[in-house]
Design an enzyme around this catalytic site. Structure first.
Site, PDB file in Angstrom:
ATOM      1  CB  THR A  14      -0.877   0.009   1.274  1.00  0.00           C
ATOM      2  OG1 THR A  14      -1.701  -1.153   1.253  1.00  0.00           O
ATOM      3  CG2 THR A  14      -1.750   1.254   1.353  1.00  0.00           C
ATOM      4  CE  LYS A  31       5.166  -2.276   5.017  1.00  0.00           C
ATOM      5  NZ  LYS A  31       4.809  -1.164   4.138  1.00  0.00           N
ATOM      6  CE  LYS A  42       9.394   7.138   1.904  1.00  0.00           C
ATOM      7  NZ  LYS A  42       8.496   6.184   1.305  1.00  0.00           N
ATOM      8  CB  SER A  66       2.618   7.501  -2.936  1.00  0.00           C
ATOM      9  OG  SER A  66       3.780   7.538  -2.133  1.00  0.00           O
ATOM     10  CB  ALA A 112       9.669   0.855   3.938  1.00  0.00           C
ATOM     11  CG  ASP A 113       6.217   4.910   6.522  1.00  0.00           C
ATOM     12  OD1 ASP A 113       5.829   5.601   5.565  1.00  0.00           O
ATOM     13  OD2 ASP A 113       5.482   4.101   7.113  1.00  0.00           O
ATOM     14  CD  GLU A 156       1.425  -1.745   4.560  1.00  0.00           C
ATOM     15  OE1 GLU A 156       1.214  -0.939   3.649  1.00  0.00           O
ATOM     16  OE2 GLU A 156       2.061  -1.454   5.576  1.00  0.00           O
TER      17      GLU A 156
HETATM   18  C1  5RP Z   1       1.395   2.020   4.247  1.00  0.00           C
HETATM   19  C2  5RP Z   1       2.868   1.823   4.252  1.00  0.00           C
HETATM   20  C3  5RP Z   1       3.626   2.386   3.104  1.00  0.00           C
HETATM   21  O1  5RP Z   1       4.338   1.348   2.492  1.00  0.00           O
HETATM   22  C4  5RP Z   1       4.568   3.437   3.599  1.00  0.00           C
HETATM   23  O2  5RP Z   1       3.826   4.399   4.341  1.00  0.00           O
HETATM   24  C5  5RP Z   1       5.291   4.126   2.442  1.00  0.00           C
HETATM   25  O3  5RP Z   1       4.365   4.848   1.693  1.00  0.00           O
HETATM   26  P1  5RP Z   1       4.768   5.735   0.451  1.00  0.00           P
HETATM   27  O4  5RP Z   1       5.213   4.801  -0.624  1.00  0.00           O
HETATM   28  O5  5RP Z   1       3.513   6.486   0.118  1.00  0.00           O
HETATM   29  O6  5RP Z   1       5.883   6.653   0.889  1.00  0.00           O
HETATM   30  O7  5RP Z   1       3.444   1.248   5.132  1.00  0.00           O
HETATM   31  O8  5RP Z   1       0.802   1.578   5.434  1.00  0.00           O
END
Ligand code: 5RP
Length: 228
Positions: free
Chosen positions: A33, A99, A126, A35, A88-89, A108
């Site tokens: 999940t 995450k 990240k 962007s 991932a964050d 996830e």
């Molecule tokens: C969602 C997540 C996403 O993988 C994480 O937040 C990264 O998101 P993005 O690709 O939008 O930066 O863990 O629950």
């Protein structure tokens, strides 16, 4: 004249496309999940006739997959997945991640757990030395929220309930998210074990047990493949 630097969005597109090489034709793929994953889903549409479908980690990804004509199966219809692709964050040099920025951490972790290989797709913002700068998402059952916040305070953290439109955000599982700052996560495995045991915690956003085996990292010089 030097080439202009790629934007974060362009780096996400690059890693989303690069992840296609890990999709196994004839099989079902696990889909995360966010962007970055949205870029992967868009790229996956070009392979939709070569795969059986996807197991999705959120209602948002399910909708996007279906809109592109990709079949979505329930997690319990597929015993094991060869690969799970997710963002991932934060990700460290062991493949441990934070995450849940998109509030989908519980599903996830479930889909990651049923997958043989976790391929993390991320832009280089990240990549971290140690986890903990990004506010740590934790999905909690609402009646436990105040207690969980106190437990994080005792660890030196400061936790807030995530809001949406002035109300606590409600996850796909009907629960709430607390985001915790001020933590020093020096041992991600031990931290995940500890917090996972607190009553009312559904899922902690540290992915150390369900870590990445591969990270496709978008950098100004192209996609780097990191294997853990
Ligand atoms: C969602 C997540 C996403 O993988 C994480 O937040 C990264 O998101 P993005 O690709 O939008 O930066 O863990 O629950």
């Amino acid at each position: 004249m030097s080439t202009p630097a790629l934007s974060q969005d362009e780096l996400k597109t690059l890693v989303g496309q690069a992840a296609l090489q890990y999709v196994v034709p004839g099989e079902v793929v696990g889909v995360g999940t966010g962007s970055t994953v949205n870029k992967f889903i868009d790229a996956l549409a070009s392979m939709k006739d070569q795969i059986k479908g996807a197991v999705s980690s959120s209602e948002a990804s399910t909708q996007r997959l279906k809109a592109l004509g990709i079949a979505v199966l329930q997690a319990d219809e597929v015993p094991e997945l060869s690969v799970y692709i997710d963002g991932a964050d934060e990700i460290d040099h062991h493949g441990h991640m934070v995450k849940g920025g998109g509030a989908a951490l519980t599903r996830e972790k479930i889909v990651a757990a049923q997958s043989k290989r976790f391929v993390c797709i991320a832009d280089e913002s990240k990549w971290v030395e140690h986890l903990g700068a990004f506010p740590l998402p934790v999905e909690v059952i609402p009646m436990a929220t105040a207690r969980v916040i106190r437990q994080f305070a005792a660890m030196g953290g400061s936790a807030k309930v995530r809001q949406k439109d002035g109300q606590p955000l409600v996850t796909d599982n009907g629960q709430h998210i607390v985001d915790v700052i001020g933590l020093n996560i020096t041992d991600p495995l031990a931290f995940e074990n500890q917090v996972s045991q607190w009553p009312g915690v559904v899922t902690v956003g540290v992915f150390a047990h369900q870590k990445a085996q591969v990270c496709l990292l978008g950098t100004p010089t192209g996609v780097k493949t990191l294997v853990f």
